[in-house]
Design a protein around this motif. Structure first.
Motif, mmCIF file in Angstrom:
data_model
loop_
_atom_site.group_PDB
_atom_site.id
_atom_site.type_symbol
_atom_site.label_atom_id
_atom_site.label_comp_id
_atom_site.label_asym_id
_atom_site.label_seq_id
_atom_site.Cartn_x
_atom_site.Cartn_y
_atom_site.Cartn_z
ATOM 1 N N GLN A 63 0.851 -1.178 0.000
ATOM 2 C CA GLN A 63 0.000 0.000 0.000
ATOM 3 C C GLN A 63 0.895 1.238 0.000
ATOM 4 O O GLN A 63 1.922 1.266 0.670
ATOM 5 N N PHE A 103 1.132 5.463 0.525
ATOM 6 C CA PHE A 103 0.480 6.563 1.225
ATOM 7 C C PHE A 103 1.228 7.863 0.954
ATOM 8 O O PHE A 103 2.434 7.865 0.685
ATOM 9 N N GLN A 112 1.756 11.348 3.258
ATOM 10 C CA GLN A 112 1.496 11.951 4.561
ATOM 11 C C GLN A 112 1.491 13.459 4.402
ATOM 12 O O GLN A 112 2.459 14.040 3.904
ATOM 13 N N ARG A 165 -0.263 17.689 8.281
ATOM 14 C CA ARG A 165 -0.919 17.477 9.572
ATOM 15 C C ARG A 165 -0.639 16.096 10.127
ATOM 16 O O ARG A 165 -1.052 15.775 11.234
ATOM 17 N N GLY A 166 0.035 15.272 9.351
ATOM 18 C CA GLY A 166 0.359 13.937 9.826
ATOM 19 C C GLY A 166 -0.567 12.855 9.317
ATOM 20 O O GLY A 166 -0.315 11.671 9.549
ATOM 21 N N SER A 167 -1.612 13.226 8.619
ATOM 22 C CA SER A 167 -2.565 12.235 8.128
ATOM 23 C C SER A 167 -1.951 11.402 7.013
ATOM 24 O O SER A 167 -1.294 11.942 6.116
ATOM 25 N N LEU A 168 -2.190 10.113 7.065
ATOM 26 C CA LEU A 168 -1.735 9.195 6.009
ATOM 27 C C LEU A 168 -2.885 8.992 5.030
ATOM 28 O O LEU A 168 -3.901 8.414 5.373
ATOM 29 N N SER A 222 -4.275 7.211 1.797
ATOM 30 C CA SER A 222 -4.012 6.035 0.984
ATOM 31 C C SER A 222 -4.078 6.392 -0.501
ATOM 32 O O SER A 222 -5.035 7.016 -0.959
ATOM 33 N N TYR A 277 -3.678 0.468 -3.021
ATOM 34 C CA TYR A 277 -3.506 -0.825 -2.361
ATOM 35 C C TYR A 277 -3.445 -1.878 -3.459
ATOM 36 O O TYR A 277 -4.338 -1.948 -4.296
ATOM 37 N N PHE A 330 5.051 7.124 1.577
ATOM 38 C CA PHE A 330 5.455 5.885 2.238
ATOM 39 C C PHE A 330 4.847 4.689 1.519
ATOM 40 O O PHE A 330 3.706 4.745 1.058
ATOM 41 N N PHE A 345 1.654 -4.937 8.408
ATOM 42 C CA PHE A 345 2.189 -4.080 7.360
ATOM 43 C C PHE A 345 3.422 -3.373 7.923
ATOM 44 O O PHE A 345 3.357 -2.747 8.978
ATOM 45 N N PHE A 355 6.414 -0.498 7.215
ATOM 46 C CA PHE A 355 6.600 0.709 6.428
ATOM 47 C C PHE A 355 8.041 0.895 5.978
ATOM 48 O O PHE A 355 8.984 0.514 6.685
ATOM 49 N N LYS A 413 10.926 3.886 4.950
ATOM 50 C CA LYS A 413 11.322 5.078 5.701
ATOM 51 C C LYS A 413 10.873 6.377 5.037
ATOM 52 O O LYS A 413 11.142 7.464 5.536
#
Lengths: 115, 110
Positions: free
Chosen positions: B33, B35, B37, B40-43, B45, B48, B87, B98, B100, B102
Protein backbone atom coordinates in the motif's frame (compact mmCIF):
# COMPACT_ATOMS: atom_id res chain seq x y z
CA UNK A 1 -16.60 5.80 2.35
CA UNK A 2 -14.23 4.29 4.84
CA UNK A 3 -12.98 6.64 7.54
CA UNK A 4 -10.97 6.28 10.71
CA UNK A 5 -11.30 8.80 13.50
CA UNK A 6 -8.53 8.97 16.03
CA UNK A 7 -8.45 11.16 19.12
CA UNK A 8 -7.11 13.06 20.86
CA UNK A 9 -5.09 14.73 18.12
CA UNK A 10 -2.42 15.79 20.55
CA UNK A 11 -1.53 15.43 24.19
CA UNK A 12 1.13 17.04 26.33
CA UNK A 13 1.81 15.08 29.47
CA UNK A 14 4.32 15.07 32.28
CA UNK A 15 6.88 12.30 32.57
CA UNK A 16 5.46 9.29 34.34
CA UNK A 17 1.84 10.00 33.47
CA UNK A 18 -0.29 8.13 30.94
CA UNK A 19 -2.10 8.89 27.72
CA UNK A 20 -5.03 7.03 26.24
CA UNK A 21 -5.97 7.26 22.58
CA UNK A 22 -8.99 5.94 20.74
CA UNK A 23 -9.63 4.82 17.21
CA UNK A 24 -13.04 4.58 15.56
CA UNK A 25 -13.66 2.94 12.17
CA UNK A 26 -16.64 4.33 10.27
CA UNK A 27 -18.17 2.88 7.14
CA UNK A 28 -16.43 -0.48 7.26
CA UNK A 29 -15.65 -3.37 9.52
CA UNK A 30 -12.13 -3.31 10.90
CA UNK A 31 -11.18 -6.95 11.33
CA UNK A 32 -7.80 -5.91 12.66
CA UNK A 33 -6.19 -2.75 13.99
CA UNK A 34 -2.48 -2.05 13.90
CA UNK A 35 -0.98 0.57 16.18
CA UNK A 36 2.13 2.38 15.01
CA UNK A 37 4.43 5.03 16.38
CA UNK A 38 6.10 7.47 14.03
CA UNK A 39 9.26 8.94 15.50
CA UNK A 40 10.24 12.60 15.10
CA UNK A 41 12.60 11.31 12.39
CA UNK A 42 9.52 9.99 10.53
CA UNK A 43 10.31 6.29 10.94
CA UNK A 44 7.32 4.01 11.59
CA UNK A 45 7.44 1.32 14.26
CA UNK A 46 4.72 -1.29 14.52
CA UNK A 47 3.66 -1.57 18.14
CA UNK A 48 1.05 -4.29 17.99
CA UNK A 49 -1.57 -5.92 15.81
CA UNK A 50 -4.99 -6.49 17.33
CA UNK A 51 -7.47 -8.86 15.70
CA UNK A 52 -10.96 -9.19 17.12
CA UNK A 53 -11.37 -12.48 19.03
CA UNK A 54 -7.64 -13.19 18.89
CA UNK A 55 -4.73 -12.43 21.16
CA UNK A 56 -3.01 -9.10 20.56
CA UNK A 57 0.45 -9.54 19.07
CA UNK A 58 3.09 -7.10 20.25
CA UNK A 59 6.26 -6.43 18.34
CA UNK A 60 9.68 -6.71 19.91
CA UNK A 61 10.40 -3.80 22.24
CA UNK A 62 6.71 -3.19 22.92
CA UNK A 63 4.74 -4.86 25.72
CA UNK A 64 1.18 -5.09 26.91
CA UNK A 65 2.30 -3.77 30.28
CA UNK A 66 3.46 -0.53 28.69
CA UNK A 67 0.95 -0.23 25.79
CA UNK A 68 -2.29 -1.97 26.81
CA UNK A 69 -4.75 -2.25 23.94
CA UNK A 70 -8.49 -2.83 23.94
CA UNK A 71 -10.32 -3.98 20.81
CA UNK A 72 -13.85 -4.93 21.87
CA UNK A 73 -15.60 -4.84 18.47
CA UNK A 74 -15.14 -4.29 14.73
CA UNK A 75 -15.28 -0.51 14.92
CA UNK A 76 -13.34 0.55 18.00
CA UNK A 77 -9.89 0.18 19.51
CA UNK A 78 -7.97 2.04 22.17
CA UNK A 79 -4.39 2.07 23.34
CA UNK A 80 -2.77 3.61 26.39
CA UNK A 81 0.82 4.71 26.80
CA UNK A 82 1.55 4.06 30.47
CA UNK A 83 4.23 5.93 32.40
CA UNK A 84 5.23 7.99 29.40
CA UNK A 85 8.79 9.23 29.14
CA UNK A 86 10.76 11.20 26.58
CA UNK A 87 11.46 8.16 24.42
CA UNK A 88 7.71 7.57 24.04
CA UNK A 89 7.07 10.84 22.24
CA UNK A 90 5.94 10.73 18.65
CA UNK A 91 2.87 10.42 16.49
CA UNK A 92 0.77 7.36 17.30
CA UNK A 93 -1.34 6.09 14.44
CA UNK A 94 -3.98 3.41 14.28
CA UNK A 95 -4.43 1.57 11.01
CA UNK A 96 -7.73 -0.24 10.68
CA UNK A 97 -7.84 -3.03 8.19
CA UNK A 98 -10.99 -3.59 6.15
CA UNK A 99 -12.01 -7.23 6.20
CA UNK A 100 -13.27 -7.37 2.61
CA UNK A 101 -10.41 -5.68 0.77
CA UNK A 102 -7.49 -5.98 3.17
CA UNK A 103 -6.75 -2.27 2.78
CA UNK A 104 -5.46 -0.21 5.71
CA UNK A 105 -7.16 3.04 6.63
CA UNK A 106 -5.50 5.45 9.03
CA UNK A 107 -6.71 8.03 11.45
CA UNK A 108 -5.01 11.41 11.73
CA UNK A 109 -2.84 10.25 14.59
CA UNK A 110 -2.34 11.25 18.21
CA UNK A 111 0.76 13.28 18.85
CA UNK A 112 2.33 12.71 22.24
CA UNK A 113 4.66 15.27 23.76
CA UNK A 114 6.26 14.41 27.07
CA UNK A 115 7.61 17.13 29.33
CA UNK B 1 16.45 -5.76 10.01
CA UNK B 2 14.31 -3.61 7.74
CA UNK B 3 11.99 -5.59 5.51
CA UNK B 4 11.06 -2.61 3.36
CA UNK B 5 13.74 -0.49 1.68
CA UNK B 6 12.37 2.68 0.14
CA UNK B 7 14.23 4.95 -2.26
CA UNK B 8 15.06 7.68 -2.79
CA UNK B 9 14.84 9.19 0.68
CA UNK B 10 14.42 12.66 -0.79
CA UNK B 11 13.53 13.92 -4.25
CA UNK B 12 13.17 17.34 -5.89
CA UNK B 13 11.20 17.62 -9.10
CA UNK B 14 10.43 20.52 -11.37
CA UNK B 15 6.78 21.04 -12.16
CA UNK B 16 5.69 19.03 -15.15
CA UNK B 17 8.36 16.34 -14.89
CA UNK B 18 7.99 12.63 -14.16
CA UNK B 19 9.65 10.39 -11.61
CA UNK B 20 9.33 7.12 -9.77
CA UNK B 21 9.67 5.94 -6.20
CA UNK B 22 10.57 2.38 -5.38
CA UNK B 23 10.27 -0.06 -2.50
CA UNK B 24 12.30 -3.23 -2.39
CA UNK B 25 11.33 -6.03 -0.05
CA UNK B 26 13.71 -8.44 1.62
CA UNK B 27 11.07 -11.16 1.53
CA UNK B 28 8.02 -12.09 -0.53
CA UNK B 29 5.13 -9.76 0.18
CA UNK B 30 1.44 -10.46 -0.09
CA UNK B 31 0.35 -6.89 -0.72
CA UNK B 32 1.61 -3.32 -0.74
CA UNK B 33 0.00 0.00 0.00
CA UNK B 34 1.25 3.50 -0.86
CA UNK B 35 0.48 6.56 1.23
CA UNK B 36 1.13 10.28 1.19
CA UNK B 37 1.50 11.95 4.56
CA UNK B 38 0.32 15.53 4.65
CA UNK B 39 1.62 18.33 6.84
CA UNK B 40 -0.92 17.48 9.57
CA UNK B 41 0.36 13.94 9.83
CA UNK B 42 -2.56 12.24 8.13
CA UNK B 43 -1.73 9.19 6.01
CA UNK B 44 -3.71 9.34 2.80
CA UNK B 45 -4.01 6.04 0.98
CA UNK B 46 -3.01 6.26 -2.67
CA UNK B 47 -3.02 2.63 -3.77
CA UNK B 48 -3.51 -0.83 -2.36
CA UNK B 49 -2.21 -3.64 -4.54
CA UNK B 50 -2.19 -7.39 -4.18
CA UNK B 51 -0.70 -7.66 -7.67
CA UNK B 52 -0.39 -5.87 -10.99
CA UNK B 53 -0.82 -2.15 -11.55
CA UNK B 54 -3.26 0.58 -10.65
CA UNK B 55 -3.57 4.08 -11.97
CA UNK B 56 -5.28 7.16 -10.65
CA UNK B 57 -4.83 10.40 -12.53
CA UNK B 58 -1.15 11.26 -12.68
CA UNK B 59 -0.18 8.49 -10.28
CA UNK B 60 0.45 4.89 -11.17
CA UNK B 61 1.64 2.04 -9.00
CA UNK B 62 2.93 -1.41 -9.81
CA UNK B 63 3.59 -4.47 -7.69
CA UNK B 64 5.90 -7.14 -9.08
CA UNK B 65 3.53 -10.07 -9.55
CA UNK B 66 6.16 -12.74 -10.10
CA UNK B 67 8.54 -12.60 -7.17
CA UNK B 68 6.61 -9.96 -5.20
CA UNK B 69 9.82 -8.33 -4.07
CA UNK B 70 9.32 -4.71 -5.18
CA UNK B 71 6.78 -2.03 -5.92
CA UNK B 72 6.95 1.32 -7.68
CA UNK B 73 4.99 4.55 -7.59
CA UNK B 74 5.18 6.70 -10.72
CA UNK B 75 4.33 10.38 -10.68
CA UNK B 76 3.60 11.95 -14.04
CA UNK B 77 3.52 15.71 -14.71
CA UNK B 78 4.39 16.61 -11.12
CA UNK B 79 2.43 19.48 -9.58
CA UNK B 80 3.16 21.62 -6.54
CA UNK B 81 0.42 19.90 -4.55
CA UNK B 82 2.22 16.56 -4.96
CA UNK B 83 4.83 17.72 -2.44
CA UNK B 84 4.84 15.68 0.74
CA UNK B 85 6.25 12.51 2.20
CA UNK B 86 5.38 9.24 0.49
CA UNK B 87 5.46 5.89 2.24
CA UNK B 88 5.04 2.33 1.09
CA UNK B 89 3.84 -0.33 3.48
CA UNK B 90 4.01 -4.03 2.69
CA UNK B 91 2.46 -7.12 4.19
CA UNK B 92 4.58 -10.24 4.32
CA UNK B 93 3.04 -13.46 3.04
CA UNK B 94 1.72 -15.48 5.95
CA UNK B 95 1.47 -12.48 8.27
CA UNK B 96 -1.01 -9.69 8.79
CA UNK B 97 1.45 -6.96 9.71
CA UNK B 98 2.19 -4.08 7.36
CA UNK B 99 5.75 -2.78 7.61
CA UNK B 100 6.60 0.71 6.43
CA UNK B 101 9.47 2.03 4.41
CA UNK B 102 11.32 5.08 5.70
CA UNK B 103 9.60 7.42 3.31
CA UNK B 104 10.46 9.66 0.38
CA UNK B 105 10.29 13.39 0.95
CA UNK B 106 9.15 14.89 -2.35
CA UNK B 107 9.47 18.58 -3.16
CA UNK B 108 8.02 19.91 -6.40
CA UNK B 109 9.68 23.10 -7.53
CA UNK B 110 7.97 25.71 -9.73
Amino acid sequence: GALVYQYPRRTICKSGTSMRMECQAVGFQATSVAWYRQSPQKTFELIALSTVNSAIKYEQNFTQEKFPISHPNLSFSSMTVLNAYLEDRGLYLCGAREGNTGQLYFGEGSKLTVL
Amino acid sequence: GDQVEQSPSALSLHEGTDSALRCNFTTTMRSVQWFRQNSRGSLISLFYLASGTKENGRLKSAFDSKERRYSTLHIRDAQLEDSGTYFCAAEAAGYQNFYFGKGTSLTVIP
